[in-house]
Design an enzyme around this catalytic site. Structure first.
Site, short mmCIF file in Angstrom:
data_model
loop_
_atom_site.label_atom_id
_atom_site.label_comp_id
_atom_site.label_asym_id
_atom_site.label_seq_id
_atom_site.Cartn_x
_atom_site.Cartn_y
_atom_site.Cartn_z
N PHE A 56 0.82 -1.21 0.00
CA PHE A 56 0.00 0.00 0.00
C PHE A 56 0.86 1.26 0.00
O PHE A 56 0.46 2.29 -0.55
CB PHE A 56 -0.93 -0.03 1.22
CG PHE A 56 -2.01 1.00 1.20
CD1 PHE A 56 -3.03 0.93 0.27
CD2 PHE A 56 -2.03 2.03 2.13
CE1 PHE A 56 -4.06 1.88 0.25
CE2 PHE A 56 -3.04 2.98 2.13
CZ PHE A 56 -4.05 2.90 1.19
N HIS A 87 -9.89 -7.03 2.00
CA HIS A 87 -8.80 -6.08 2.23
C HIS A 87 -7.69 -6.21 1.18
O HIS A 87 -7.21 -5.20 0.64
CB HIS A 87 -8.24 -6.28 3.64
CG HIS A 87 -7.19 -5.29 4.02
ND1 HIS A 87 -7.47 -3.97 4.26
CD2 HIS A 87 -5.85 -5.43 4.17
CE1 HIS A 87 -6.35 -3.33 4.57
NE2 HIS A 87 -5.35 -4.20 4.51
#
Length: 124
Positions: A56, A87
């Site tokens: 991320f 997720h």
């Protein structure tokens, strides 16, 4: 930087931006990417390796390098393995979108090797 299928690497500065998550996978990916760059004639002191906590964070670090005009290209390395929630897919989509946006904005190539896998076996 190419002409008739040849890539010119003289003077190029390349960063390998890699996740620290799933270290076994990433160490091998980093080693392979580094070997390809060296084989292409990029000098050792023109290759920068930067680790971030997870996939991320890769686009954020890439943005910083591009804003500072520190590189001529980036190789983004990461492994995202799907769990029982959504997720992982959200992380993978955000990373992909972020990297594409940066390429278009800065017109600098980013090799996208952030793998989104169903299982550990698939990642191997």
């Amino acid at each position: 930087m190419s002409h008739l299928g040849r890539v010119y690497t003289r003077g190029m500065r390349v960063a390998i931006v890699r996740s620290s998550y799933y270290e076994d996978f990433l160490a091998r990916m980093e080693s392979s990417a580094h070997a390809v760059l060296r084989g292409a004639g990029i000098p050792e002191d023109h290759i920068r390796i930067i680790a971030v906590p997870g996939s991320f964070e890769i686009p954020l670090l890439c943005q910083r390098l591009l804003e500072r005009k520190e590189v001529d290209g980036i190789i983004a390395l990461g492994v995202i393995i799907q769990g029982e929630t959504f997720h992982a897919s959200e992380i993978a989509r955000a990373c992909t979108d972020g990297l594409m946006q940066l390429q278009l904005q800065y017109r600098i190539p980013i090799v996208h090797e952030v793998l989104y896998c169903k299982t550990f076996e698939q990642a191997q």
